[in-house]
Scaffold this motif. Structure first.
Motif, short mmCIF file in Angstrom:
data_model
loop_
_atom_site.label_atom_id
_atom_site.label_comp_id
_atom_site.label_asym_id
_atom_site.label_seq_id
_atom_site.Cartn_x
_atom_site.Cartn_y
_atom_site.Cartn_z
N LYS A 124 35.79 17.74 -21.94
CA LYS A 124 35.92 16.28 -21.93
C LYS A 124 36.23 15.75 -23.33
O LYS A 124 37.11 14.92 -23.51
CB LYS A 124 34.64 15.63 -21.41
CG LYS A 124 34.48 15.76 -19.89
CD LYS A 124 33.16 15.13 -19.43
CE LYS A 124 32.96 15.34 -17.94
NZ LYS A 124 31.55 15.08 -17.55
N SER A 129 40.54 16.66 -18.99
CA SER A 129 39.73 16.24 -17.85
C SER A 129 39.95 17.12 -16.63
O SER A 129 39.03 17.33 -15.83
CB SER A 129 40.00 14.77 -17.53
OG SER A 129 41.36 14.59 -17.28
N LYS A 130 41.16 17.67 -16.48
CA LYS A 130 41.41 18.55 -15.33
C LYS A 130 40.60 19.83 -15.43
O LYS A 130 40.03 20.32 -14.47
CB LYS A 130 42.90 18.87 -15.21
CG LYS A 130 43.58 18.15 -14.06
CD LYS A 130 44.97 18.70 -13.77
CE LYS A 130 44.93 19.78 -12.69
NZ LYS A 130 46.27 20.35 -12.42
N ALA A 132 37.86 20.13 -17.13
CA ALA A 132 36.45 19.75 -16.96
C ALA A 132 36.09 19.65 -15.48
O ALA A 132 35.03 20.13 -15.05
CB ALA A 132 36.17 18.41 -17.65
#
Ligand code: FE
Ligand code: FE
Ligand code: ZN
Length: 167
Positions: A124, A129-130, A132
Motif C-alpha cells: 500500500k 494496491s492490486k 496489496a
C-alpha cells in the motif's frame, strides 16, 4: 553504504514468503498423515490446496513488479517446521499428538499472517494496491485456517487428549 529502500525490503520478504509457502506445501501432507482425527486431516489437506494458490498469487506479485519469482531461504519457517516434525517424532504415538499438531499448524499460520500483514502494508505504501489486494486474499485464507485449527482444537482434539490421559 548501499542505499536500500522499502521496495528492496518488499522484494526480499516476498522471496522469503515464497520459499516458506513452497516449504509448507511440501510439509502439510506429513501433518495430515500424522493425525487420525478426520477433521484435522481434512483441514491440513484443504489448506494444502489453498497453499498452492498462495504460491501462484506470489508469482503474480513478482510479475507485477517485473521480477523473476525467486526463493530466499526462510530460517524462521525452517525452524517452525522442524519443531513440528519433532512433535511428530516425540509424540506421534501418544494421545497428545493431535493437539500438538494443531499447535504446530498454528505456529505456521501465525508466521504467515505476520509476513502477509507487513507485505500488504508495504504494498500500500508503495502504491501497489492490486498487489496489496491479492496478498490480502491470501491473508484472509491464512486467518481462516488458523481459526479452523482453533475450533478443531477446542471441539475435537483437546478434550480427547485429556480424556485419554485421564483414562
Ligand atoms: Fe499460505
Ligand atoms: Fe522468513
Ligand atoms: Zn497457511
Amino acid at each position: 553504504m548501499v542505499q536500500k529502500t522499502l521496495d528492496d525490503l518488499f522484494l526480499a520478504q516476498l522471496k522469503d514468503i515464497y520459499y516458506a509457502e513452497k516449504k509448507i506445501y511440501r510439509t502439510l501432507p506429513k501433518m495430515a498423515k500424522a493425525t487420525k482425527v478426520p477433521e484435522l486431516k481434512q483441514a491440513f489437506t484443504a489448506h494444502r490446496e489453498e497453499t498452492q494458490g498462495h504460491v501462484e498469487r506470489l508469482e503474480q506479485v513478482f510479475e507485477m513488479i517485473g521480477k523473476r519469482a525467486q526463493t530466499k531461504p526462510c530460517e524462521a519457517i525452517n525452524g517452525i517446521i522442524a519443531e513440528g516434525e519433532e512433535t511428530i517424532e516425540d509424540f506421534g504415538e501418544t494421545a497428545a499428538i493431535d493437539t500438538g499438531l494443531v499447535a504446530a499448524g498454528q505456529a505456521v499460520e501465525h508466521y504467515e499472517m505476520a509476513r502477509y500483514g507487513a507485505l500488504i502494508a508495504w504494498a500500500k505504501q508503495l502504491g501497489m494496491s492490486k498487489a496489496a489486494a491479492l496478498l490480502n486474499e491470501t491473508l484472509q485464507e491464512e486467518m481462516k485456517a488458523d481459526k479452523l485449527l482453533t475450533e478443531i482444537g477446542a471441539t475435537k482434539v483437546d478434550k480427547m487428549a485429556t480424556a485419554k490421559m485421564a483414562a
